[in-house]
Each structure stands twice: as structure tokens, then as C-alpha cells.
Design a protein around this motif. Structure first.
Motif, PDB file in Angstrom:
ATOM      1  N   LEU A  49       9.039  -3.569   0.007  1.00 56.56           N
ATOM      2  CA  LEU A  49       8.358  -3.014   0.955  1.00 56.56           C
ATOM      3  C   LEU A  49       8.960  -2.250   1.952  1.00 56.56           C
ATOM      4  O   LEU A  49       8.519  -1.333   2.461  1.00 56.56           O
ATOM      5  CB  LEU A  49       8.093  -4.610   1.858  1.00 56.56           C
ATOM      6  N   ALA A  50      10.286  -2.372   2.116  1.00 51.23           N
ATOM      7  CA  ALA A  50      11.196  -1.354   2.761  1.00 51.23           C
ATOM      8  C   ALA A  50      11.213   0.014   2.430  1.00 51.23           C
ATOM      9  O   ALA A  50      11.059   1.008   3.328  1.00 51.23           O
ATOM     10  CB  ALA A  50      12.674  -1.922   3.085  1.00 51.23           C
ATOM     11  N   GLN A  51      11.139   0.225   1.186  1.00 45.70           N
ATOM     12  CA  GLN A  51      11.002   1.291   0.436  1.00 45.70           C
ATOM     13  C   GLN A  51       9.638   2.114   0.572  1.00 45.70           C
ATOM     14  O   GLN A  51       9.696   3.318   0.718  1.00 45.70           O
ATOM     15  CB  GLN A  51      11.821   1.344  -0.689  1.00 45.70           C
ATOM     16  N   PHE A  52       8.683   1.433   0.339  1.00 40.56           N
ATOM     17  CA  PHE A  52       7.579   2.061  -0.299  1.00 40.56           C
ATOM     18  C   PHE A  52       6.215   1.535   0.606  1.00 40.56           C
ATOM     19  O   PHE A  52       5.320   2.272   0.325  1.00 40.56           O
ATOM     20  CB  PHE A  52       7.134   1.663  -1.765  1.00 40.56           C
ATOM     21  N   ASP A  53       6.208   0.635   1.239  1.00 44.22           N
ATOM     22  CA  ASP A  53       5.054  -0.079   1.815  1.00 44.22           C
ATOM     23  C   ASP A  53       4.438   0.819   3.108  1.00 44.22           C
ATOM     24  O   ASP A  53       5.219   1.193   3.865  1.00 44.22           O
ATOM     25  CB  ASP A  53       5.204  -1.301   2.382  1.00 44.22           C
ATOM     26  N   HIS A  54       3.316   1.424   3.028  1.00 42.46           N
ATOM     27  CA  HIS A  54       2.768   2.541   3.839  1.00 42.46           C
ATOM     28  C   HIS A  54       3.512   3.485   3.844  1.00 42.46           C
ATOM     29  O   HIS A  54       3.613   4.132   4.868  1.00 42.46           O
ATOM     30  CB  HIS A  54       2.497   1.800   5.039  1.00 42.46           C
TER      31      HIS A  54
ATOM     32  N   ILE B  83      -3.294  14.129  -3.389  1.00 47.18           N
ATOM     33  CA  ILE B  83      -2.728  13.070  -2.559  1.00 47.18           C
ATOM     34  C   ILE B  83      -3.574  11.942  -2.428  1.00 47.18           C
ATOM     35  O   ILE B  83      -4.903  12.213  -1.909  1.00 47.18           O
ATOM     36  CB  ILE B  83      -2.272  13.547  -1.128  1.00 47.18           C
ATOM     37  N   HIS B  84      -3.587  10.632  -2.761  1.00 51.53           N
ATOM     38  CA  HIS B  84      -4.384   9.627  -2.502  1.00 51.53           C
ATOM     39  C   HIS B  84      -3.605   8.087  -2.438  1.00 51.53           C
ATOM     40  O   HIS B  84      -2.226   8.508  -2.447  1.00 51.53           O
ATOM     41  CB  HIS B  84      -5.133   9.528  -3.774  1.00 51.53           C
ATOM     42  N   GLY B  85      -4.105   7.294  -2.254  1.00 55.83           N
ATOM     43  CA  GLY B  85      -3.602   5.868  -2.080  1.00 55.83           C
ATOM     44  C   GLY B  85      -4.029   4.783  -3.054  1.00 55.83           C
ATOM     45  O   GLY B  85      -4.917   4.831  -3.491  1.00 55.83           O
ATOM     46  N   HIS B  86      -3.202   3.740  -3.080  1.00 53.80           N
ATOM     47  CA  HIS B  86      -3.409   2.418  -3.899  1.00 53.80           C
ATOM     48  C   HIS B  86      -3.041   1.431  -3.168  1.00 53.80           C
ATOM     49  O   HIS B  86      -2.077   1.380  -2.452  1.00 53.80           O
ATOM     50  CB  HIS B  86      -2.662   2.747  -5.034  1.00 53.80           C
ATOM     51  N   ASN B  87      -3.559   0.335  -3.569  1.00 55.67           N
ATOM     52  CA  ASN B  87      -3.201  -1.178  -3.136  1.00 55.67           C
ATOM     53  C   ASN B  87      -2.480  -1.464  -4.358  1.00 55.67           C
ATOM     54  O   ASN B  87      -3.059  -2.094  -5.365  1.00 55.67           O
ATOM     55  CB  ASN B  87      -4.329  -2.070  -2.512  1.00 55.67           C
TER      56      ASN B  87
ATOM     57  N   CYS C  43       0.983  -1.056   0.172  1.00 57.79           N
ATOM     58  CA  CYS C  43      -0.007  -0.010  -0.045  1.00 57.79           C
ATOM     59  C   CYS C  43       0.988   1.089   0.139  1.00 57.79           C
ATOM     60  O   CYS C  43       1.923   1.170   0.704  1.00 57.79           O
ATOM     61  CB  CYS C  43      -0.799   0.152   1.195  1.00 57.79           C
ATOM     62  N   TYR C  44       0.512   2.348  -0.761  1.00 60.85           N
ATOM     63  CA  TYR C  44       1.309   3.310  -0.971  1.00 60.85           C
ATOM     64  C   TYR C  44       0.195   4.710  -1.068  1.00 60.85           C
ATOM     65  O   TYR C  44      -0.859   4.364  -1.730  1.00 60.85           O
ATOM     66  CB  TYR C  44       2.399   3.481  -1.725  1.00 60.85           C
TER      67      TYR C  44
ATOM     68  N   THR D  65      -3.889  -0.332  -9.845  1.00 62.93           N
ATOM     69  CA  THR D  65      -5.282  -1.167  -9.477  1.00 62.93           C
ATOM     70  C   THR D  65      -5.453  -2.243 -10.031  1.00 62.93           C
ATOM     71  O   THR D  65      -4.397  -2.677 -10.861  1.00 62.93           O
ATOM     72  CB  THR D  65      -6.395  -0.056  -9.836  1.00 62.93           C
ATOM     73  N   ASP D  66      -6.642  -2.808  -9.938  1.00 62.50           N
ATOM     74  CA  ASP D  66      -6.545  -4.199 -10.631  1.00 62.50           C
ATOM     75  C   ASP D  66      -6.646  -4.057 -12.158  1.00 62.50           C
ATOM     76  O   ASP D  66      -6.561  -5.101 -12.813  1.00 62.50           O
ATOM     77  CB  ASP D  66      -8.029  -4.850  -9.878  1.00 62.50           C
ATOM     78  N   THR D  67      -7.049  -2.750 -12.398  1.00 62.84           N
ATOM     79  CA  THR D  67      -7.338  -2.827 -13.854  1.00 62.84           C
ATOM     80  C   THR D  67      -6.274  -1.925 -14.761  1.00 62.84           C
ATOM     81  O   THR D  67      -6.296  -1.882 -15.804  1.00 62.84           O
ATOM     82  CB  THR D  67      -8.819  -2.269 -14.405  1.00 62.84           C
ATOM     83  N   ALA D  68      -5.360  -1.170 -13.862  1.00 64.51           N
ATOM     84  CA  ALA D  68      -4.371  -0.190 -14.482  1.00 64.51           C
ATOM     85  C   ALA D  68      -2.997  -0.984 -14.232  1.00 64.51           C
ATOM     86  O   ALA D  68      -2.549  -0.680 -13.048  1.00 64.51           O
ATOM     87  CB  ALA D  68      -4.686   1.112 -13.930  1.00 64.51           C
ATOM     88  N   VAL D  69      -2.152  -1.249 -15.301  1.00 60.80           N
ATOM     89  CA  VAL D  69      -1.036  -1.743 -15.149  1.00 60.80           C
ATOM     90  C   VAL D  69       0.119  -1.078 -16.261  1.00 60.80           C
ATOM     91  O   VAL D  69      -0.461  -0.628 -17.226  1.00 60.80           O
ATOM     92  CB  VAL D  69      -0.991  -3.120 -15.243  1.00 60.80           C
TER      93      VAL D  69
END
Length: 134
Positions: A63-68, A26-30, A11-12, A124-128
Motif C-alpha cells: 500500500l505504501a509503495q503502490f496504492d493510488h 496510461i490506464h488503471g486497475h483495481n 488501485c494503481y 483484473t478479476d480474470t487476469a492473474v
């Protein structure tokens, strides 16, 4: 050709500068990242690569760089306010777009000797966005 893929989820938060639309806020994504390695042959163990090695070089670093974390371009005008408030964030020299994340992860893995052939970054689930060596 043999192909293996390691998946990483995190998550970020971010925002895009020089952009007009909702992603300028500012917004977030999984996120989901697919790290692909390919080889015409297998090693003595029958592997393209050991998933443990891919995980150590890729997943652990991601994960160390970007998670949450809040990821911002290094010239984002909100940075002084975040510093003043004592908020943590990560800066990049480029906009934190899916395309730039895919290349950043690809380059990190290559730089650590992982024979990665493609990185796909699902915002997102549909944007890659995918970065590969082709």
C-alpha cells in the motif's frame, strides 16, 4: 502441507512500454494480491505464520509503495512531463506488468524474512500472474 494466504487490494495506474495494444496507454486497475505461505508443520501457536506479520511485511509495504500511484518503467518518455507538472509516480527497472509485480512482491517478502511460497497478482478479476519458488 499447511497453506495460508493473505490478500491485499489496491488501485494503481500504469502503462506498458514495448507493447502494442490498449495497455500501451496510461490506464488503471483495481489489483488483488494473494500472498501464500506454506509449511509441513505448524509453530507452537498452531500457525504457519501470524497473519499480522504477513500483513505488516506485505500489505503495509504494498500500500505504501503502490496504492493510488502511477507505476512506470524507469525509461518511460512521459516521466519528464510528469516531473514538470509536479505529478507523483513510481518507477521500476522493468515494465509494470502483473508478472513483474508478482515477482517484485515475492522478492520483497523473501528479503524481509517472510517464508512466502507464491504471490499471485490479479490485474483484473480474470487476469492473474503468479510467481512461486517452483
Amino acid at each position: 502441507m499447511f497453506r495460508v494466504t493473505e490478500e491485499v487490494r489496491f488501485c494503481y495506474g500504469h502503462r506498458l512500454l514495448d507493447y502494442e495494444g490498449p495497455c500501451a496507454r496510461i490506464h488503471g486497475h483495481n489489483a488483488r494480491v494473494e500472498i501464500e505461505l506454506s509449511s509441513p508443520t505448524l509453530d507452537r501457536k498452531g500457525f504457519v505464520a501470524d497473519f499480522f506479520d504477513i500483513e505488516k511485511a506485505g500489505k503495509d509495504w504494498i500500500l505504501a509503495q503502490f496504492d493510488h500511484r502511477l507505476i512506470l518503467r524507469e525509461d518511460d518518455p512521459v516521466i519528464p512531463f510528469l516531473k514538470q507538472a509536479g505529478e507523483a509516480f513510481v518507477t521500476l527497472p522493468v515494465n509494470p506488468s502483473a508478472e513483474n509485480f508478482a515477482k517484485l512482491i515475492f522478492d520483497h517478502l523473501r528479503g524481509h524474512g517472510v517464508p512466502v511460497t507464491a504471490v499471485s497478482f490479479y490485474e483484473t478479476d480474470t487476469a492473474v500472474a503468479t510467481y512461486d519458488e517452483r
